[in-house]
Write a protein that holds these residues in place. Structure first.
Motif, PDB file in Angstrom:
ATOM      1  N   ALA A  21      37.367  -2.116  19.622  1.00  7.57           N
ATOM      2  CA  ALA A  21      36.302  -1.193  20.008  1.00  7.57           C
ATOM      3  C   ALA A  21      36.566  -0.606  21.386  1.00  7.57           C
ATOM      4  N   GLU A  22      37.092  -1.431  22.301  1.00  6.50           N
ATOM      5  CA  GLU A  22      37.406  -0.944  23.641  1.00  6.50           C
ATOM      6  C   GLU A  22      38.474   0.151  23.573  1.00  6.50           C
ATOM      7  N   LEU A  23      39.522  -0.071  22.778  1.00  5.57           N
ATOM      8  CA  LEU A  23      40.582   0.919  22.625  1.00  5.57           C
ATOM      9  C   LEU A  23      40.030   2.201  22.020  1.00  5.57           C
ATOM     10  N   SER A  24      39.215   2.070  20.996  1.00  2.00           N
ATOM     11  CA  SER A  24      38.648   3.239  20.326  1.00  2.00           C
ATOM     12  C   SER A  24      37.790   4.066  21.274  1.00  2.00           C
ATOM     13  N   GLU A  25      36.894   3.401  21.990  1.00  2.61           N
ATOM     14  CA  GLU A  25      35.986   4.120  22.887  1.00  2.61           C
ATOM     15  C   GLU A  25      36.727   4.724  24.075  1.00  2.61           C
ATOM     16  N   PHE A  26      37.733   4.037  24.565  1.00  2.00           N
ATOM     17  CA  PHE A  26      38.488   4.579  25.700  1.00  2.00           C
ATOM     18  C   PHE A  26      39.179   5.880  25.297  1.00  2.00           C
ATOM     19  N   LEU A  27      39.860   5.878  24.158  1.00  3.41           N
ATOM     20  CA  LEU A  27      40.542   7.095  23.720  1.00  3.41           C
ATOM     21  C   LEU A  27      39.548   8.208  23.421  1.00  3.41           C
ATOM     22  N   ARG A  28      38.434   7.859  22.789  1.00  3.71           N
ATOM     23  CA  ARG A  28      37.454   8.883  22.453  1.00  3.71           C
ATOM     24  C   ARG A  28      36.865   9.530  23.701  1.00  3.71           C
ATOM     25  N   THR A  29      36.537   8.711  24.708  1.00  2.00           N
ATOM     26  CA  THR A  29      35.947   9.282  25.921  1.00  2.00           C
ATOM     27  C   THR A  29      36.968  10.076  26.724  1.00  2.00           C
ATOM     28  N   ARG A  30      38.234   9.663  26.698  1.00  2.00           N
ATOM     29  CA  ARG A  30      39.265  10.451  27.407  1.00  2.00           C
ATOM     30  C   ARG A  30      39.480  11.786  26.699  1.00  2.00           C
ATOM     31  N   ARG A  31      39.437  11.789  25.400  1.00  2.00           N
ATOM     32  CA  ARG A  31      39.619  13.035  24.651  1.00  2.00           C
ATOM     33  C   ARG A  31      38.429  13.964  24.865  1.00  2.00           C
ATOM     34  N   ALA A  32      37.228  13.400  24.938  1.00  2.00           N
ATOM     35  CA  ALA A  32      36.025  14.217  25.078  1.00  2.00           C
ATOM     36  C   ALA A  32      35.952  14.940  26.414  1.00  2.00           C
ATOM     37  N   ARG A  33      36.627  14.418  27.434  1.00  5.57           N
ATOM     38  CA  ARG A  33      36.518  15.049  28.749  1.00  5.57           C
ATOM     39  C   ARG A  33      37.472  16.229  28.926  1.00  5.57           C
ATOM     40  N   LEU A  34      38.395  16.431  27.972  1.00  2.68           N
ATOM     41  CA  LEU A  34      39.347  17.536  28.056  1.00  2.68           C
ATOM     42  C   LEU A  34      38.839  18.740  27.270  1.00  2.68           C
ATOM     43  N   LYS A  35      38.918  19.900  27.872  1.00  2.00           N
ATOM     44  CA  LYS A  35      38.583  21.137  27.190  1.00  2.00           C
ATOM     45  C   LYS A  35      39.872  21.803  26.707  1.00  2.00           C
ATOM     46  N   PRO A  36      39.789  22.603  25.645  1.00  2.62           N
ATOM     47  CA  PRO A  36      40.997  23.257  25.138  1.00  2.62           C
ATOM     48  C   PRO A  36      41.729  24.057  26.215  1.00  2.62           C
ATOM     49  N   GLU A  37      40.962  24.758  27.048  1.00  4.33           N
ATOM     50  CA  GLU A  37      41.617  25.564  28.083  1.00  4.33           C
ATOM     51  C   GLU A  37      42.345  24.710  29.112  1.00  4.33           C
ATOM     52  N   ASP A  38      41.947  23.437  29.231  1.00  6.26           N
ATOM     53  CA  ASP A  38      42.635  22.544  30.163  1.00  6.26           C
ATOM     54  C   ASP A  38      44.086  22.304  29.749  1.00  6.26           C
ATOM     55  N   VAL A  39      44.358  22.408  28.449  1.00 12.66           N
ATOM     56  CA  VAL A  39      45.706  22.113  27.942  1.00 12.66           C
ATOM     57  C   VAL A  39      46.358  23.335  27.319  1.00 12.66           C
ATOM     58  N   GLY A  40      45.813  24.527  27.607  1.00 11.58           N
ATOM     59  CA  GLY A  40      46.429  25.762  27.131  1.00 11.58           C
ATOM     60  C   GLY A  40      46.172  26.091  25.684  1.00 11.58           C
ATOM     61  N   MET A  41      45.073  25.579  25.128  1.00 13.83           N
ATOM     62  CA  MET A  41      44.740  25.871  23.738  1.00 13.83           C
ATOM     63  C   MET A  41      43.578  26.844  23.674  1.00 13.83           C
ATOM     64  N   PRO A  42      43.490  27.642  22.615  1.00 16.13           N
ATOM     65  CA  PRO A  42      42.358  28.576  22.496  1.00 16.13           C
ATOM     66  C   PRO A  42      41.056  27.835  22.238  1.00 16.13           C
ATOM     67  N   ASP A  43      39.982  28.360  22.761  1.00 17.42           N
ATOM     68  CA  ASP A  43      38.657  27.775  22.579  1.00 17.42           C
ATOM     69  C   ASP A  43      37.855  28.697  21.682  1.00 17.42           C
ATOM     70  N   PHE A  44      37.419  28.165  20.541  1.00 20.24           N
ATOM     71  CA  PHE A  44      36.696  28.995  19.584  1.00 20.24           C
ATOM     72  C   PHE A  44      35.178  28.923  19.769  1.00 20.24           C
TER      73      PHE A  44
END
Length: 304
Positions: A21-44
């Motif tokens: 659960a710790e691994l799952s939540e850590f990855l999910r929260t790290r992914r949630a804080r990134l926006k598409p424009e932060d990594v050069g992806m289009p935002d729809f």
């Protein structure tokens, strides 16, 4: 003062933290804080249903299949390689501390369980060393932010820990459960964040430590602020900086701190504080030190 020998704090043990659960939540929260424009992806825009990146977007950035990344985010890190963890860390823009935490969660080391169970002991030479740091508040912390030994100047600044039980000589309990420490730290919120980040990192190293899980459970029940900060899954290392205190005897203090990991025991840290020479804080420390020495000669307690 002569620091007391290290003791294993008393207290009820709790169930181990759920590493998956710790691994799952850590990855999910790290992914949630990134926006598409932060990594050069289009935002729809309005078509996005989740905060941050989608799993498939993160998998694309890391160069792994969506199914593989999904299994990892569901807590199954058993066979993941260091190379894949590195690629995912880069895709998530993780710091060094966050990457280390991810590695501990995904690929735990078996010997860590035995380390968590052993009593915390501080070498006699180290206890003598911090006593010789005249005018420098110093103490040694161990696992779970336990304060193990300290010198007279640390007692003068932070309170005489010899007067409290070993269980309560714990920074997490003091910061979240003791009103006097909320008054002592001018930037209490930042101190609270630092403590939670340290406990999160330790949870990654020692998910099977029953005393750690009991501490987290206790603080979650007793402190709404702890629950909020714990839910962020943030981790970081802070080894130096400035602490601003509002001392009940000498007023405001600005102290620079340095943290040193002890090579003989990687779970122990030596923390020292000093003031800028010639500053009002330096004079305040000198006064506290002289009062402490006078009290010791008189056989009285260190000023609170």
């Amino acid at each position: 003062m002569e620091p007391e020998p290290s003791q294993q704090p008393a207290g009820a043990a709790g169930p181990p933290l759920d590493r998956r659960a710790e691994l799952s939540e850590f990855l999910r929260t790290r992914r949630a804080r990134l926006k598409p424009e932060d990594v050069g992806m289009p935002d729809f825009g309005r078509h996005r249903r989740v905060p941050g990146l989608r799993r498939e977007e993160l998998a694309q950035l890391a160069g792994v299949s969506v199914a593989y990344y999904t299994r990892l985010e569901q807590g199954n890190g058993q066979n993941v390689s260091a190379e894949v963890l590195g690629a995912i860390s880069r895709a998530l823009r993780l710091s060094d501390a966050e990457h280390a935490h991810l590695t501990h969660l995904a690929k735990p080391k078996q010997h860590k369980k035995k380390q968590a169970a052993r009593p915390q002991q501080v070498r006699g030479a180290l206890r003598q060393l911090i006593d010789t740091l005249d005018g420098v508040p110093a103490y040694i912390t161990g696992r779970r932010t336990d304060v193990l030994v300290w010198n007279q100047m640390a007692a003068a600044v932070f309170g005489d820990w010899s007067e409290v039980s070993p269980q309560d000589r714990n920074w997490a309990r003091m910061v979240f459960l003791k009103p006097e420490y909320q008054e002592l730290f001018v930037e209490w919120e930042q101190k609270a964040i630092d403590i939670v980040c340290m406990l999160r990192m330790e949870a990654g190293c020692y998910p099977d430590d029953p005393r750690l899980s009991a501490l987290v459970g206790e603080l979650s029940v007793k402190s709404e602020e702890f629950r909020r900060l714990w839910a962020t899954h943030d981790v970081k290392e802070k080894t130096y900086g400035v602490k601003r205190l509002r001392h009940p005897l000498v007023g405001d203090l600005a102290l620079q701190f340095e943290s040193f990991q002890l090579t003989g025991d990687s779970d122990q840290m030596l923390i020292t504080y000093h003031a800028e020479p010639g500053s009002p804080s330096a004079e305040a420390l000198r006064l506290l030190g002289s009062w402490g020495r006078d009290a010791s000669r008189a056989g009285a307690a260190t000023p609170p």
